[in-house]
Scaffold this motif. Sequence first.
Motif, PDB file in Angstrom:
ATOM      1  N   ARG A  85       0.815  -1.214   0.000  1.00 52.78           N
ATOM      2  CA  ARG A  85       0.000   0.000   0.000  1.00 52.78           C
ATOM      3  C   ARG A  85       0.854   1.272   0.000  1.00 52.78           C
ATOM      4  O   ARG A  85       0.529   2.242  -0.690  1.00 52.78           O
ATOM      5  N   ALA A  86       1.933   1.311   0.772  1.00 49.48           N
ATOM      6  CA  ALA A  86       2.765   2.513   0.838  1.00 49.48           C
ATOM      7  C   ALA A  86       3.317   2.869  -0.538  1.00 49.48           C
ATOM      8  O   ALA A  86       3.351   4.041  -0.928  1.00 49.48           O
ATOM      9  N   MET A  87       3.754   1.849  -1.296  1.00 44.34           N
ATOM     10  CA  MET A  87       4.263   2.104  -2.646  1.00 44.34           C
ATOM     11  C   MET A  87       3.149   2.599  -3.560  1.00 44.34           C
ATOM     12  O   MET A  87       3.328   3.550  -4.314  1.00 44.34           O
ATOM     13  N   PHE A  88       1.989   1.966  -3.470  1.00 46.67           N
ATOM     14  CA  PHE A  88       0.862   2.351  -4.321  1.00 46.67           C
ATOM     15  C   PHE A  88       0.444   3.795  -4.041  1.00 46.67           C
ATOM     16  O   PHE A  88       0.314   4.608  -4.960  1.00 46.67           O
ATOM     17  N   ASP A  89       0.266   4.127  -2.759  1.00 46.26           N
ATOM     18  CA  ASP A  89      -0.181   5.475  -2.411  1.00 46.26           C
ATOM     19  C   ASP A  89       0.883   6.527  -2.707  1.00 46.26           C
ATOM     20  O   ASP A  89       0.560   7.670  -3.021  1.00 46.26           O
ATOM     21  N   GLY A  90       2.149   6.127  -2.621  1.00 51.82           N
ATOM     22  CA  GLY A  90       3.219   7.104  -2.756  1.00 51.82           C
ATOM     23  C   GLY A  90       3.762   7.313  -4.143  1.00 51.82           C
ATOM     24  O   GLY A  90       4.520   8.265  -4.379  1.00 51.82           O
ATOM     25  N   SER A  91       3.391   6.443  -5.113  1.00 56.58           N
ATOM     26  CA  SER A  91       4.002   6.588  -6.444  1.00 56.58           C
ATOM     27  C   SER A  91       3.082   6.253  -7.614  1.00 56.58           C
ATOM     28  O   SER A  91       3.386   6.621  -8.746  1.00 56.58           O
ATOM     29  N   LEU A 131       8.964   4.996  -6.422  1.00 57.34           N
ATOM     30  CA  LEU A 131       8.425   3.649  -6.548  1.00 57.34           C
ATOM     31  C   LEU A 131       9.482   2.616  -6.172  1.00 57.34           C
ATOM     32  O   LEU A 131       9.217   1.696  -5.383  1.00 57.34           O
ATOM     33  N   VAL A 132      10.688   2.761  -6.726  1.00 53.16           N
ATOM     34  CA  VAL A 132      11.757   1.802  -6.433  1.00 53.16           C
ATOM     35  C   VAL A 132      12.080   1.812  -4.941  1.00 53.16           C
ATOM     36  O   VAL A 132      12.238   0.761  -4.306  1.00 53.16           O
ATOM     37  N   HIS A 133      12.154   3.000  -4.352  1.00 58.63           N
ATOM     38  CA  HIS A 133      12.484   3.111  -2.936  1.00 58.63           C
ATOM     39  C   HIS A 133      11.423   2.465  -2.055  1.00 58.63           C
ATOM     40  O   HIS A 133      11.729   1.901  -0.988  1.00 58.63           O
ATOM     41  N   LEU A 134      10.147   2.533  -2.508  1.00 60.23           N
ATOM     42  CA  LEU A 134       9.037   2.039  -1.696  1.00 60.23           C
ATOM     43  C   LEU A 134       8.742   0.553  -1.895  1.00 60.23           C
ATOM     44  O   LEU A 134       7.827   0.027  -1.282  1.00 60.23           O
TER      45      LEU A 134
END
Length: 286
Positions: A85-91, A131-134
């Motif tokens: 979810r963090a990756m989806f919401d953040g990127s 995205l890569v970072h998350l």
Amino acid sequence: MPNDADIGMVIDLTRVGIDLNEDGKLVPDESIAAIMASLAHGSIDTSNTAPSLTFRFDRADGFWLQGYAEFLMAQADFWLAHDFRAMFDGSFHMLFPRAKLPLQDALVPPDGGMSGNIFTSEWRFADFVSLVHLVNWPVVEPERRQAARRHLLEMIRLSREDWKAILAETDNDREWLPGPQQKGANPLTGLEVGQEQVTAWLATLTMAEDLLEGRALLPHFRIAGKGINMKRFFDEPKPFDLVLSITGPGIAPYLESGRILTSDDFGQIRREFGGAGFLTFALWFN
């Protein structure tokens, strides 16, 4: 699928498509043929002089389709095994600019940030870095990661059945995936299949199966003497961190001694596929 199944479904790929822009119309660029051609080699000729893109999908292609379904299920299960979810919401506003994701108003420019490609748009490049970072996903459903490996093994089994059926064919009727005995280039991919490609693909399946069963280990560029046990990677899931997996610490729990595949193993297979390249054939062959 019964051994004596007589399957023959004729489909014109220029008349089947996906309404990508949701305008209720299907234009040539949205046809299955155009989408697949863009993935393979850029564009498709839709003029009256273009070769027919009508194929007769037969029994062998039934195995091919089942194999691709297993491949897609493996991907889905791998994602759903984790909390991303963090990756989806953040990127993911970079992919879905109208989805009203949490950071959309703060991070997306007025034009949606979709102009240019990832390397020419600083907006999209920044989102890609995010995205890569998350990609640091905790495991929430470990059984799904285990299921992903089983789907991949089933895909391998079905691909072998596919080629067994293809090599047994005696006709040459608008083949979607022809064997060496069915001469002529595929009108969509522009490729002709020879025995060397079939042999190399079957060797690829054996290599992939050995990796998934832990009989062979995947090498890592910065680790000597040990390789990654991919069976344990799926069956003993730990949080998946993309960057740490690339740099080494993320895959340390799965390292062990044994038969490690080498660049020569991969290179020999790549050479058999010739100028079109392994990836092009792999996307087609499944």
